[in-house]
Design a protein around this motif. Structure first.
Motif, short mmCIF file in Angstrom:
data_model
loop_
_atom_site.label_atom_id
_atom_site.label_comp_id
_atom_site.label_asym_id
_atom_site.label_seq_id
_atom_site.Cartn_x
_atom_site.Cartn_y
_atom_site.Cartn_z
N LYS A 111 0.83 -1.20 0.00
CA LYS A 111 0.00 0.00 0.00
C LYS A 111 0.86 1.25 0.00
CE LYS A 111 -3.80 2.38 2.26
NZ LYS A 111 -4.73 2.48 3.42
N ASP A 112 1.96 1.24 0.74
CA ASP A 112 2.85 2.41 0.76
C ASP A 112 3.38 2.72 -0.64
OD1 ASP A 112 2.51 2.65 3.48
OD2 ASP A 112 4.40 1.65 4.00
N THR A 113 3.73 1.68 -1.38
CA THR A 113 4.19 1.88 -2.75
C THR A 113 3.08 2.46 -3.62
OG1 THR A 113 5.73 0.02 -2.56
CG2 THR A 113 5.15 0.72 -4.79
N ILE A 114 1.88 1.90 -3.49
CA ILE A 114 0.75 2.36 -4.28
C ILE A 114 0.40 3.81 -3.96
CG2 ILE A 114 -1.75 2.08 -4.57
CD1 ILE A 114 -1.24 -0.94 -4.56
N GLU A 115 0.43 4.15 -2.67
CA GLU A 115 0.12 5.53 -2.27
C GLU A 115 1.12 6.50 -2.90
OE1 GLU A 115 -2.45 6.58 -0.78
OE2 GLU A 115 -3.28 4.85 0.26
N THR A 116 2.38 6.12 -2.94
CA THR A 116 3.40 6.98 -3.55
C THR A 116 3.15 7.15 -5.04
OG1 THR A 116 5.04 6.25 -1.92
CG2 THR A 116 5.88 7.28 -3.93
N LEU A 117 2.81 6.05 -5.71
CA LEU A 117 2.53 6.11 -7.14
C LEU A 117 1.32 6.99 -7.43
CD1 LEU A 117 3.09 2.33 -7.96
CD2 LEU A 117 4.54 4.23 -8.73
N LEU A 118 0.25 6.81 -6.68
CA LEU A 118 -0.97 7.60 -6.90
C LEU A 118 -0.73 9.08 -6.62
CD1 LEU A 118 -3.67 5.23 -5.33
CD2 LEU A 118 -3.25 5.66 -7.77
N ALA A 119 0.09 9.36 -5.63
CA ALA A 119 0.39 10.76 -5.29
C ALA A 119 1.11 11.46 -6.44
CB ALA A 119 1.24 10.82 -4.03
N HIS A 120 1.77 10.68 -7.31
CA HIS A 120 2.48 11.25 -8.44
C HIS A 120 1.76 10.98 -9.77
CE1 HIS A 120 5.63 11.29 -5.34
NE2 HIS A 120 6.14 12.29 -6.02
N ASN A 121 0.46 10.70 -9.66
CA ASN A 121 -0.41 10.54 -10.83
C ASN A 121 -0.02 9.34 -11.71
OD1 ASN A 121 -2.75 11.55 -12.11
ND2 ASN A 121 -1.52 12.42 -13.76
N VAL A 122 0.64 8.36 -11.11
CA VAL A 122 1.00 7.13 -11.82
C VAL A 122 -0.12 6.11 -11.65
CG1 VAL A 122 2.67 5.24 -11.94
CG2 VAL A 122 3.45 7.57 -11.50
N ILE A 123 -0.32 5.27 -12.66
CA ILE A 123 -1.35 4.23 -12.59
C ILE A 123 -0.71 2.90 -12.20
CG2 ILE A 123 -3.09 2.94 -13.89
CD1 ILE A 123 -3.34 5.42 -15.69
N PRO A 124 -0.96 2.42 -10.99
CA PRO A 124 -0.43 1.10 -10.60
C PRO A 124 -1.20 0.00 -11.33
CG PRO A 124 -1.04 2.44 -8.68
CD PRO A 124 -1.65 3.08 -9.87
#
Length: 255
Positions: A111-124
């Motif tokens: 989840k920490d990885t996903i939160e970082t990706l979403l915060a930078h507008n990346v699509i996991p």
């Protein structure tokens, strides 16, 4: 901003032993639309089908299926990368196993990885690590994985886009008078133990795996939409116009 987990199955992403590029492009375009209103996590099948385009191995043999998944995963991700590039969006790959959801600590790491990706507008883009996760290839499916992801990663809604466009009151293939159940508040034990009937060469599930995913979320206060991945109009109406025209919406009455 609300968060969605969107799951797309192999039946949508592949046809005649190859990737269905038009449907994949339609999915990517739809996700780009959704991004104006939601955070989006994608759970994508299709690695085995993509691998089969390069090496024609017998998919009934487990080792072959794992090998195809290994070959197909980078092919699939490269196609996503090129398609999302037109929308100036960056996709990322996250391969998980059941162990990632066994404990709070393990799921929090992902989840920490996903939160970082979403915060930078990346699509996991999440998928089971098919090359090693034998339990998924033999018994499981990405419907269950998507339900776990929606629950553990704080999604407001799971959207399953499938060759099954809704949950009917009876089998629509056998009964011409079958009607769509637009809203489902609970799922019975009898429904959960029906025979699994995948309709597609690369599929591992059917309606039962989708009901199990919905049941998992209903019991935890989550919600799910089951809609067609071939014609995205029902999902588009529900998610972008707040209008429930087709597809089935699962939400428990107490939540």
């Amino acid at each position: 901003m609300k968060r969605l987990v969107v799951k797309v199955g192999s039946a949508v992403l592949s046809e005649q032993n190859r990737i269905a590029k038009d449907r994949m492009q339609a999915l990517v375009d739809f996700i780009a639309e959704l991004k104006t209103r939601y955070e989006v996590i994608l759970v994508s099948s299709g690695a085995v089908a993509a691998g089969y385009t390069e090496l024609k191995l017998d998919k009934k043999i487990l080792a072959n299926k794992q090998a195809l998944a290994s070959i197909g995963q980078p092919i699939l991700m490269n196609k996503y990368r090129k398609m999302f590039e037109h929308h100036h969006l960056i996709p990322s790959q996250i391969l998980v196993t059941a162990a990632n959801f066994n404990t709070v600590e393990e799921s929090q790491k992902v989840k920490d990885t996903i939160e970082t990706l979403l915060a930078h507008n990346v699509i996991p883009i999440i998928n089971e690590n098919d090359a090693t996760a034998t339990e998924e290839l033999v018994l499981g499916d990405n419907d269950q994985l998507s339900a776990y992801a929606a629950h553990h990663f704080g999604a407001d809604l799971l959207v399953i886009l499938s060759d099954i466009d809704a949950y009917y009151d009876k089998d629509p293939r056998a009964h011409s008078d079958a009607k769509v159940r637009l809203r489902i508040e609970e799922i019975t034990h009898e429904e959960l133990v029906m025979e699994v009937t995948p309709n597609h060469n690369f599929a591992t599930g059917g309606i039962v795996t989708k009901l199990k995913a919905a049941d998992f979320l209903l019991k935890r206060g989550g919600t799910m939409l089951l809609a067609s991945g071939f014609d995205l109009s029902d999902a588009r109406s529900f998610l972008l116009s707040d209008t429930h025209v087709g597809g089935s919406y699962f939400k428990a009455s107490e939540f």
